[in-house]
Motif scaffolding. Structure first.
Motif, PDB file in Angstrom:
ATOM      1  N   LEU A 130       0.822  -1.201   0.000  1.00 20.17           N
ATOM      2  CA  LEU A 130       0.000   0.000   0.000  1.00 20.17           C
ATOM      3  C   LEU A 130       0.861   1.258   0.000  1.00 20.17           C
ATOM      4  CD1 LEU A 130      -2.754   1.361   0.243  1.00 20.17           C
ATOM      5  CD2 LEU A 130      -2.671   0.981   2.697  1.00 20.17           C
ATOM      6  N   LEU A 131       1.965   1.230   0.762  1.00 24.29           N
ATOM      7  CA  LEU A 131       2.827   2.399   0.902  1.00 24.29           C
ATOM      8  C   LEU A 131       3.923   2.448  -0.157  1.00 24.29           C
ATOM      9  CD1 LEU A 131       3.251   2.309   4.792  1.00 24.29           C
ATOM     10  CD2 LEU A 131       1.717   3.774   3.466  1.00 24.29           C
ATOM     11  N   LEU A 161       0.785   3.341  14.567  1.00 25.32           N
ATOM     12  CA  LEU A 161       1.961   2.985  13.780  1.00 25.32           C
ATOM     13  C   LEU A 161       2.957   4.139  13.733  1.00 25.32           C
ATOM     14  CD1 LEU A 161       3.440   0.967  12.033  1.00 25.32           C
ATOM     15  CD2 LEU A 161       2.092   1.733  10.068  1.00 25.32           C
ATOM     16  N   GLN A 162       2.468   5.363  13.601  1.00 28.95           N
ATOM     17  CA  GLN A 162       3.359   6.521  13.567  1.00 28.95           C
ATOM     18  C   GLN A 162       4.119   6.661  14.886  1.00 28.95           C
ATOM     19  OE1 GLN A 162       0.264   9.274  12.587  1.00 28.95           O
ATOM     20  NE2 GLN A 162       0.805   9.367  10.415  1.00 28.95           N
ATOM     21  N   ALA A 185      16.676   7.474   7.941  1.00 33.43           N
ATOM     22  CA  ALA A 185      16.196   7.867   6.611  1.00 33.43           C
ATOM     23  C   ALA A 185      15.035   6.980   6.163  1.00 33.43           C
ATOM     24  CB  ALA A 185      17.339   7.785   5.602  1.00 33.43           C
ATOM     25  N   SER A 186      15.147   5.679   6.386  1.00 31.47           N
ATOM     26  CA  SER A 186      14.065   4.759   6.005  1.00 31.47           C
ATOM     27  C   SER A 186      12.817   5.000   6.848  1.00 31.47           C
ATOM     28  CB  SER A 186      14.533   3.313   6.161  1.00 31.47           C
ATOM     29  OG  SER A 186      15.541   3.004   5.220  1.00 31.47           O
ATOM     30  N   ILE A 187      13.013   5.249   8.140  1.00 31.77           N
ATOM     31  CA  ILE A 187      11.859   5.536   9.003  1.00 31.77           C
ATOM     32  C   ILE A 187      11.167   6.812   8.543  1.00 31.77           C
ATOM     33  CG2 ILE A 187      11.162   6.169  11.338  1.00 31.77           C
ATOM     34  CD1 ILE A 187      13.329   4.322  12.382  1.00 31.77           C
ATOM     35  N   GLY A 188      11.977   7.824   8.206  1.00 31.52           N
ATOM     36  CA  GLY A 188      11.395   9.067   7.705  1.00 31.52           C
ATOM     37  C   GLY A 188      10.611   8.860   6.425  1.00 31.52           C
ATOM     38  N   LEU A 195       1.778   9.794   5.856  1.00 29.63           N
ATOM     39  CA  LEU A 195       1.084  11.076   5.734  1.00 29.63           C
ATOM     40  C   LEU A 195       0.300  11.153   4.428  1.00 29.63           C
ATOM     41  CD1 LEU A 195       3.743  13.622   7.074  1.00 29.63           C
ATOM     42  CD2 LEU A 195       1.605  12.944   8.175  1.00 29.63           C
ATOM     43  N   VAL A 196       0.900  10.658   3.354  1.00 30.70           N
ATOM     44  CA  VAL A 196       0.198  10.630   2.066  1.00 30.70           C
ATOM     45  C   VAL A 196      -1.032   9.733   2.157  1.00 30.70           C
ATOM     46  CG1 VAL A 196       0.370   9.945  -0.359  1.00 30.70           C
ATOM     47  CG2 VAL A 196       2.278  11.143   0.743  1.00 30.70           C
ATOM     48  N   LEU A 197      -0.860   8.556   2.752  1.00 28.54           N
ATOM     49  CA  LEU A 197      -1.982   7.628   2.916  1.00 28.54           C
ATOM     50  C   LEU A 197      -3.085   8.263   3.746  1.00 28.54           C
ATOM     51  CD1 LEU A 197      -3.256   4.818   2.656  1.00 28.54           C
ATOM     52  CD2 LEU A 197      -1.928   4.120   4.651  1.00 28.54           C
ATOM     53  N   GLU A 198      -2.706   8.976   4.783  1.00 28.89           N
ATOM     54  CA  GLU A 198      -3.695   9.650   5.624  1.00 28.89           C
ATOM     55  C   GLU A 198      -4.490  10.661   4.815  1.00 28.89           C
ATOM     56  OE1 GLU A 198      -3.749  11.655  10.096  1.00 28.89           O
ATOM     57  OE2 GLU A 198      -1.880  11.480   8.983  1.00 28.89           O
ATOM     58  N   GLY A 199      -3.805  11.374   3.919  1.00 23.72           N
ATOM     59  CA  GLY A 199      -4.494  12.336   3.069  1.00 23.72           C
ATOM     60  C   GLY A 199      -5.428  11.694   2.063  1.00 23.72           C
ATOM     61  N   GLN A 200      -5.170  10.433   1.701  1.00 25.56           N
ATOM     62  CA  GLN A 200      -6.028   9.719   0.754  1.00 25.56           C
ATOM     63  C   GLN A 200      -7.226   9.056   1.420  1.00 25.56           C
ATOM     64  OE1 GLN A 200      -3.261   6.981  -1.069  1.00 25.56           O
ATOM     65  NE2 GLN A 200      -2.632   8.458  -2.635  1.00 25.56           N
ATOM     66  N   GLY A 201      -7.327   9.163   2.724  1.00 27.96           N
ATOM     67  CA  GLY A 201      -8.444   8.547   3.439  1.00 27.96           C
ATOM     68  C   GLY A 201      -8.069   7.323   4.229  1.00 27.96           C
TER      69      GLY A 201
END
Length: 523
Positions: A130-131, A161-162, A185-188, A195-201
């Motif tokens: 998904l990510l 998860l965050q 860097a990978s965690i970031g 954050l993108v997923l959150e914006g998509q619903g």
């Protein structure tokens, strides 16, 4: 036929009636064809027929047209005469208009009941898909899930998860020794994808109450299987979210339902519309998982039907498991189209009466080339078929009618209110608050000790009337006192002091999502 579903056929130019045997309906199927050739209507008539035989159905409504399943067709519909003529031509003597029991679902909770799952139920593999995570990032996500299990931190929503990823980042040195490199860097990168997923619903998909699969396998008072319709017109704006959710649902059915062997009819039929979205850029591990589910889920009594424009959209290993096929017209405008048309024709058992490739190219709207499994699961000879007309309303129903059906649903009120129970975010927050309180207490004790020492020094100076150094009073040199203070402030204490000062502010609330790992190593 009592043991089958009438698909269509008949008429002077067409073969004998085509029937999908219920006993082989869980051997999966394919509905394919170019845009505008009738795939949605075929899906609708199959959903009607399964429901009428007591088989619950799940399907996604990509264009908003399938809500008409909840309303009866009418004689004043502009295609009424055409429907009646076709029913007569193919010998569909039992054709009549009627509505079917439907349950509307919507990930966004607007056009149906909210549908949710938890982060834990989704799991790291599907979340990584998904990510769109890299292999290294997927590895860190697996570490986070492992830590959550070990520390009994429930992962329910995105906040959980965050917060856990922040904790993993702060403890990366210790975790790296045990699980391998954990880079900030990978965690970031994972946090940005969240954050993108959150914006998509995505924040509405993850949470509780989570969907109970039994609520998708209900029947009405007449024994008709309920047709579960997922509103996907808005969801298609985030195609990766759409595909991952449906794959999760399919996986949950596979992992939850008991083995039933070879039933007389399916326990549930699952239609996966726009199936190409599932396989686009999918890693091999995910394709292998879909293949495994498709191969084994039939023994759980679930039939899976992929709906797509071209059979080439489905990987060959999975396509080989789809025994019941309805192929609407394919257009061949380019050399690539011609190759795919030829390949589609090669997947059928030949009929000596016509050329399959020509038939796939020539069939009109509402017609198809079909092949259904016969007795003993043998693929049937390919036939040109007139698809039967639908009994329910063709096209969407009005908003008020849809709202009334949602309100009358047997699950009305069960999923509407979200529940935010104690989970990883809250647990990590409490740990941070307790650590901050302990740090404040330690700082206050240190200040009190220094105050006592100061008073003793002042009292000694007044008593002797001489200059008494602070080092004499404390028994340490000034530099030694500063060294002691420096040593006494551990990394955890220093952080907790700062944390306590910011705890009441907006930025402090964000810091509550994670604290330095040193605060928790002894907990």
């Amino acid at each position: 036929m009592s043991d089958g579903i009438f698909i269509g056929g008949g008429g002077s130019a067409y073969a004998e009636p085509q029937t999908l045997l219920l006993k082989y309906a869980n051997r999966h199927g394919l509905i394919a064809g170019a845009t505008g050739t009738g795939k949605t209507v075929t899906l609708q008539i199959l959903a009607e027929s399964f429901s009428a035989r007591g088989v619950p159905v799940f399907l996604s409504d990509v264009k908003g047209d399938l809500s008409g399943l909840g309303a009866s067709g009418t004689a004043d519909f502009k295609l009424h005469d055409a429907f009646m003529s076709r029913a007569e031509a193919i010998g569909f003597v039992d054709y009549a208009y009627r509505a079917f029991p439907v349950t509307f679902w919507d990930l966004f909770g607007e056009a149906g009941h909210p549908v949710r799952t938890t982060i834990s139920e989704m799991g790291p593999l599907l979340l990584s898909r998904l990510l769109e995570l890299s292999e290294a990032q997927e590895g860190i996500l697996n570490i986070a899930f492992r830590v959550a299990d070990e520390q009994s931190l429930p992962l329910l929503d995105l906040r959980d998860l965050q917060a856990l990823l922040v904790w993993v980042g702060e403890n990366r040195e210790t975790l790296s020794l045990r699980y391998g490199n954990v880079s900030t860097a990978s965690i970031g990168a994972i946090q940005r994808r969240l954050l993108v997923l959150e914006g998509q619903g995505g924040s509405q998909l993850f949470g509780e109450p989570a969907l109970e699969l039994s609520d998708m396998m209900l029947h009405d008072d007449q024994g008709f299987g309920r047709i579960n319709i997922l509103a996907a017109d808005r969801l298609m704006g985030a195609p990766r979210l759409y595909a991952t959710f449906l794959l999760w649902l399919l996986s949950e059915l596979f992992e939850t339902l008991p083995e039933v062997g070879d039933p007389d009819k399916p326990k549930l039929v699952f239609f996966f519309d726009e199936a190409h979205l599932l396989f686009e850029d999918a890693p091999k591990a995910l394709v292998d998982k879909v293949e495994q589910v498709a191969r084994l889920i039939r023994s759980k009594g679930v039939g899976v039907y992929f709906v797509t424009q071209n059979p080439a959209d489905v990987p060959e290993d999975i396509l080989g498991q789809l025994g019941n096929r309805v192929q609407h017209a394919l257009r061949a405008f380019t050399a690539k189209d011609q190759r795919e048309l030829r390949q589609a024709a090669e997947n059928y058992r030949e009929n000596p009466d016509f050329d399959t490739e020509d038939a796939i190219r020539e069939v009109g709207v509402g017609e198809a080339v079909t092949s259904m499994l016969e007795r003993k699961g043998v693929p049937g000879v390919v036939q040109r078929t007139l698809i039967r007309p639908p009994s329910s309303q063709l096209g969407p129903i009005a908003g008020p009618a849809r709202a009334a059906l949602v309100e009358a649903s047997p699950v009305a009120g069960k999923y509407e209110a979200a529940v935010d129970r104690d989970s990883a975010f809250e647990m990590l927050t409490r740990r941070a608050e307790e650590a901050a309180a302990e740090a404040e207490k330690a700082e206050a004790l240190e200040r009190e000790t220094e105050s006592i020492a100061e008073r003793e020094f002042q009292a000694g100076r007044r008593y002797s009337g001489t200059r008494v150094s602070r080092s004499t009073s404390t028994g340490k040199s000034g530099s030694g006192a500063r060294g002691r203070s420096s040593r006494s402030d551990s990394i955890a204490t220093t952080f907790a002091k700062s944390f306590a000062r910011q705890l009441g502010t907006r930025s402090g609330q964000a810091l509550v999502r994670g604290v330095l790992g040193g605060l928790f190593r002894g907990r």
